[in-house]
Scaffold this active site. Structure first.
Site, PDB file in Angstrom:
ATOM      1  N   TRP A  81       0.351  -1.170   0.417  1.00  0.00           N
ATOM      2  CA  TRP A  81       0.100   0.160   0.097  1.00  0.00           C
ATOM      3  C   TRP A  81       0.639   1.495   0.034  1.00  0.00           C
ATOM      4  CZ3 TRP A  81      -1.933  -4.520   1.892  1.00  0.00           C
ATOM      5  CH2 TRP A  81      -3.024  -4.797   1.757  1.00  0.00           C
TER       6      TRP A  81
ATOM      7  N   CYS B  49      -6.396  -5.041  -1.574  1.00  0.00           N
ATOM      8  CA  CYS B  49      -7.865  -5.691  -0.881  1.00  0.00           C
ATOM      9  C   CYS B  49      -8.525  -6.228  -1.795  1.00  0.00           C
ATOM     10  CB  CYS B  49      -8.461  -5.164   0.365  1.00  0.00           C
ATOM     11  SG  CYS B  49     -10.048  -3.121  -0.569  1.00  0.00           S
TER      12      CYS B  49
ATOM     13  N   GLU C 230     -30.644   0.765  11.191  1.00  0.00           N
ATOM     14  CA  GLU C 230     -30.525   1.452  11.518  1.00  0.00           C
ATOM     15  C   GLU C 230     -31.441   1.900  12.753  1.00  0.00           C
ATOM     16  OE1 GLU C 230     -27.482   2.397  11.781  1.00  0.00           O
ATOM     17  OE2 GLU C 230     -25.937   2.224  10.675  1.00  0.00           O
TER      18      GLU C 230
ATOM     19  N   ASP D 105     -18.337   2.835  15.396  1.00  0.00           N
ATOM     20  CA  ASP D 105     -19.046   4.757  15.332  1.00  0.00           C
ATOM     21  C   ASP D 105     -17.334   5.652  14.615  1.00  0.00           C
ATOM     22  OD1 ASP D 105     -20.961   4.554  16.103  1.00  0.00           O
ATOM     23  OD2 ASP D 105     -20.747   4.455  18.513  1.00  0.00           O
TER      24      ASP D 105
ATOM     25  N   TYR E 110      -7.667   4.745  -0.679  1.00  0.00           N
ATOM     26  CA  TYR E 110      -8.639   4.003  -0.067  1.00  0.00           C
ATOM     27  C   TYR E 110      -8.144   3.980   0.591  1.00  0.00           C
ATOM     28  CZ  TYR E 110      -7.639  -1.180  -0.254  1.00  0.00           C
ATOM     29  OH  TYR E 110      -7.155  -2.166  -0.077  1.00  0.00           O
TER      30      TYR E 110
ATOM     31  N   ASP F 220     -11.389 -13.101   4.811  1.00  0.00           N
ATOM     32  CA  ASP F 220     -10.554 -12.186   3.647  1.00  0.00           C
ATOM     33  C   ASP F 220      -9.209 -12.181   4.408  1.00  0.00           C
ATOM     34  OD1 ASP F 220      -9.419  -9.730   3.608  1.00  0.00           O
ATOM     35  OD2 ASP F 220     -10.942  -8.585   5.535  1.00  0.00           O
TER      36      ASP F 220
ATOM     37  N   HIS G 168     -13.183  -1.215   1.917  1.00  0.00           N
ATOM     38  CA  HIS G 168     -13.125  -2.704   1.493  1.00  0.00           C
ATOM     39  C   HIS G 168     -13.350  -4.493   0.945  1.00  0.00           C
ATOM     40  CE1 HIS G 168     -10.196  -6.248   3.437  1.00  0.00           C
ATOM     41  NE2 HIS G 168     -10.384  -5.839   3.927  1.00  0.00           N
TER      42      HIS G 168
END
Length: 706
Positions: free
Chosen positions: A232, A267, A441, A391, A536, A349, A326
């Site tokens: 990266w 990714c 939500e 959050d 990103y 992943d 991602h």
């Protein structure tokens, strides 16, 4: 007749490849050996030295691994009409003179891999040439843990060798065409090599959960010299830039040939390759993109974003970050290793982010466990939960008397884990699967799930923390309750950011920041606005400009503040940056009268002129056709060192064409001759890259008939 009672010998074995592979949905594999799926019968035809008689001893021996042994379960000796202990059986389907047709059914939980077949008659052992049988997972078999009921879903998640990986930003989602190519030459062998390399025990090879976990570790090169080296840094010398791949085939072929990690991946490349590997092995799998994904390194469900006093984001020294997107994978399976109720999609992943049990691997984590907040379930469910539920808290850092002080200027509880996306089944469009990962939500279920998850995760007080803030005195020492609420402001302050002109490289970047108030009163709003370029991963690469305005609003009203960046302010940076570069606009507003504070950030991607493809709608097998790529540079900037990458599975091998520089207004036209070698709908994918732009992709389908 002594011939009749002579020693029974096998003179040949026919693996009936075309018939078996059609029944097993494996006719796509470009390999000379027989490929079949477990739990489903396949047939082999034996040619014998004489007719088979009642007293004859005949057995098929399937051996797996270096040194197959009966007592280890790695050598299966099967006699007709006797079910073997391991759930395999063979029967005689037909006899015709010296020919004998056998039907072989492997166990639906057999170890997946390469088996050597020998035939034993009496004391003779016959070893057929090409006597290797590849055994895969079987989503068509009800007793297999990867069973999938819908034929349309099996076609998409197991058999489709092309697709899209969604990248860009939540504000502008981009569909990147990707060639998975699980049926191409050497891909199955590369997957078998990875299985051997994983050192999984024979019983672990039976389970899609352990196999998918092992593959998530082996697709990255960290700690096991796996397939892809992540990078990266923005410097990709000595390898291929992650932006330049258009599929998994070249990567896996190169890896299989050299047995060394291929450079470089980010990714979506890891996810593309893992998708290929899982589909190739027969596990239904899909690429899943999450926008605004939290990388929350200490499972406290909070990511801190630091701004300077001009409102520009700082590359914080904390390891927390929010990635614009991602990409990981969901693999489909029954989980027999955990309590009931968590079958179906499991997140895996292969992007190397966090160690899990000492290796860079992640999953399988039941998607349902993420939705229900059951984050104690294996594997890595806390990490996946945080990626979609953290959050975001914004802080401005100010120097006061030589010390850094931190002021909280915003809390976002719904900004993370948006627009979770995958390719729709049987259609070339994006499907939003956020609901599979999260309840709506603010719903009662969401609250319950959040409370359950929070009881397993460390609560975070609202004190800034990071390598950045180790010595910081918190400006407010009160510890907020765990579940953060969006701040309700006295003035009804609201911010919105949009672009007012298309974001073409070489043009001014023009944005509007809309400031709104909703409640009666006269409000003085101080606004900071900034524009930056970032990768990103959230890593800021260039500061392009800021504004500072004080505006007056009355009651329920709004005002648009323009933010404009001249081409000279960013074109040099853009050309020098390698990678997925996005535009970040941040706005911080503070209402003088009430001290209400709000921060909003929006990321956008540059927009590019298209590549058009000209080719016939249909073509005949092995009949050449021409395919032309046309690109007109509508930007007012020269595109330097252009390369056109072209690949079409079953029609055109991956090739790179150097195109030099394309001046503004100039048209590039490139023609290739394609030879279709496979029937059905095939796609050609093209990508144009240059110093200034890193990826304009296009694709077109053609139907190949007999």
């Amino acid at each position: 007749d002594s011939q009749d009672w002579s020693d029974l010998k096998v003179t040949g074995v026919d693996f009936l490849k075309s018939q078996n592979t059609q029944q097993h949905h494996t006719d796509g594999y470009n390999i000379k050996h027989l490929v079949v799926r477990r739990g489903q019968p396949f047939q082999v035809q034996l040619s014998l030295s004489r007719e088979l008689k009642a007293g004859d001893k005949l057995s098929l021996r399937f051996g797996i691994g270096e040194n197959p042994m009966k007592n280890r379960g790695s050598l299966l000796s099967l006699k007709p009409e006797r079910e073997d202990l391991n759930g395999w059986k063979i029967s005689i389907a037909k006899r015709n003179g010296k020919e004998c047709l056998l039907s072989v059914t492997s166990s639906p939980s057999a170890a997946v891999g390469k088996y050597n077949l020998h035939v034993k008659t009496g004391t003779n052992i016959y070893k057929p040439e090409n006597g290797v049988v590849y055994l895969l997972f079987n989503p068509w078999c009800e007793d297999d843990a990867v069973y999938m009921a819908s034929e349309a879903e099996r076609k998409e998640y197991v058999l489709n060798d092309t697709g899209y990986i969604y990248t860009g930003t939540a504000y502008m989602i981009y569909d990147k065409p990707w060639n998975y190519g699980q049926f191409e030459e050497f891909i199955l062998d590369a997957c078998m090599y990875l299985l051997d390399k994983s050192k999984l025990s024979l019983s672990d090879r039976r389970s899609p959960a352990t196999v998918s976990r092992a593959m998530s570790a082996l697709v990255n090169a960290n700690d096991d010299s796996g397939v892809l080296m992540g990078n990266w840094s923005g410097n990709y010398t000595g390898g291929t830039s992650p932006m330049d791949w258009i599929g998994s085939v070249t990567i896996l072929q190169k890896y299989y040939k050299t047995k060394k990690p291929v450079c470089f991946g980010q990714c979506w490349v890891f996810a593309g390759v893992l998708n290929t590997v899982m589909r190739c092995l027969g596990v239904p799998c899909r690429c899943v993109s999450t926008f605004d994904a939290a990388h929350d390194t200490d499972e406290n469900l909070r990511v801190d974003v630091y701004l300077n006093d001009k409102g520009e984001k700082l590359n914080s020294l904390s390891l927390d970050s929010v990635w614009n997107f991602h990409v990981w994978n969901d693999a489909w399976m029954k989980r027999t290793d955990i309590p009931e109720g968590f079958n179906g999609w499991q997140a895996i992943d292969s992007t190397p982010q966090e160690l899990s049990q000492g290796r860079f691997q992640c999953g399988p984590c039941p998607v349902k466990a993420v939705r229900e907040g059951e984050v104690y379930l294996p594997y890595d469910s806390k990490f996946v939960y945080a990626e979609v539920n953290a959050d975001r808290v914004f802080w401005i850092v100010k120097r006061v008397n030589g010390k850094d002080k931190y002021y909280r200027v915003g809390t976002e509880t719904q900004g993370i884990g948006n627009n979770i996306s995958t390719k729709a089944v049987g259609q070339n469009r994006r499907q939003d699967i956020t609901w599979e990962y999260k309840y709506p939500e603010g719903s009662r279920e969401e609250r319950k799930s959040m409370e359950k998850a929070s009881s397993f995760l460390r609560p975070a007080g609202l004190i800034p923390r990071s390598g950045y803030a180790t010595t910081a005195q918190a400006t407010s020492s009160n510890i907020q309750p765990l579940i953060l609420k969006e701040p309700v402001t006295k003035s009804g302050l609201h911010l919105d950011i949009s672009n007012t002109e298309p974001l073409h490289p070489g043009n001014p970047l023009e944005f509007a920041i809309t400031v709104q108030t909703a409640t009666p009163g006269n409000w003085t709003v101080e606004l900071l606005g900034s524009c930056q370029l970032q990768y990103y991963t959230g890593n800021v690469q260039a500061n392009l400009g800021t504004i500072k305005e004080t505006i007056s609003l009355e009651g329920n009203s709004e005002m648009q503040i323009p933010l404009k960046i001249a081409p000279d302010a960013y074109m040099k940076s853009l050309a020098s940056l390698e990678g997925e570069v996005l535009i970040l606009v941040t706005a911080v507003a503070e209402v003088k009268e009430t001290n209400d504070k709000l921060t909003k950030e929006t990321s956008m991607r540059f927009e590019y002129p298209p590549i058009t493809v000209q080719m016939p709608e249909t073509a005949k097998l092995y009949n050449d056709f021409t395919c032309a790529f046309i690109f007109k540079n509508k930007l007012n900037v020269t595109l330097e060192n252009c390369k056109l990458l072209v690949e079409g599975l079953g029609i055109f091998k991956m090739t790179t064409f150097e195109q030099g520089d394309i001046m503004p207004g100039r048209i590039m036209k490139s023609e290739v001759i394609c030879t279709p070698t496979r029937l059905g709908e095939k796609k050609i994918i093209a990508k144009l890259i240059s110093d200034q732009i890193k990826g304009i992709s296009t694709e077109k389908a053609i139907l190949i008939t007999e």
